[in-house]
Design an enzyme around this catalytic site. Sequence first.
Site, mmCIF file in Angstrom:
data_model
loop_
_atom_site.group_PDB
_atom_site.id
_atom_site.type_symbol
_atom_site.label_atom_id
_atom_site.label_comp_id
_atom_site.label_asym_id
_atom_site.label_seq_id
_atom_site.Cartn_x
_atom_site.Cartn_y
_atom_site.Cartn_z
ATOM 1 N N TYR A 66 -1.270 9.847 -17.207
ATOM 2 C CA TYR A 66 0.136 10.074 -16.864
ATOM 3 C C TYR A 66 0.204 11.071 -15.712
ATOM 4 C CZ TYR A 66 1.306 8.064 -21.480
ATOM 5 O OH TYR A 66 1.442 7.254 -22.573
ATOM 6 N N HIS A 187 -0.631 -4.621 -19.723
ATOM 7 C CA HIS A 187 -0.436 -3.187 -19.931
ATOM 8 C C HIS A 187 0.874 -2.953 -20.682
ATOM 9 C CE1 HIS A 187 0.076 1.077 -18.880
ATOM 10 N NE2 HIS A 187 -1.225 1.086 -18.626
#
Length: 223
Positions: A66, A187
């Site tokens: 992230y 994903h």
Amino acid sequence: MVNFGNEWDELLKGEFEKEYYLNLRKFLIQEYRTQRVFPDMYDIYNAMKLTTYSDVKCVILGQDPYHGEGQAHGLSFSVKRGVTPPPSLVNIFKEIRDDTGVDNLGRHGELTEWAKSGVLLLNTVLTVRANSPRSHRGKGWEQFTTTVIKLLNEREKPMVFVLWGGDAKAKRVFLNNPAHLVLTAAHPSPLSAYNGFFGCRHFSQANRFLEESGQTPIDWEIH
């Protein structure tokens, strides 16, 4: 020299002297010195520190960490307690709920329990520049994580490889040991989750495989 404090130290001891890794290290030193980089440098290898080689039951392979403030802490898809679970993790929790009945929605997003119970939460690239996804691609991490994947592939004890998204699926070519189960899907990002992530049922499939090979299934509940 990286110190994992477990079997990975011996398995990877030669890797840190290779030219590609020395170049990666130089790049990272400069990046951490001049840019905002995630995760914290002391958290980069948390996945392997928490899940040693012989304990791995399931590998969940992500993309890169992230890139938002305070999110990444060295485990793919995980954020520390107190940080709002990002959309990809919310989608993972939705699939777990629909697949197994375990409902983690509304809870925290720290997956350390999974890591300690044999889920290697690995990204294909282990660092990223703030607010700049995929900014550390092509710097050497892919070679390092391929080495990790190859070592796991060689292991006799069965495990499950869960590959989500294109970067993770690219490692499929290194997984040729028939002892293992390989699962692939889109994903879990909101951009692609409806293209085959939702409904993949990877969590129940992984546990069924583990039970059939005489292993304890993974508790997907976040406590």
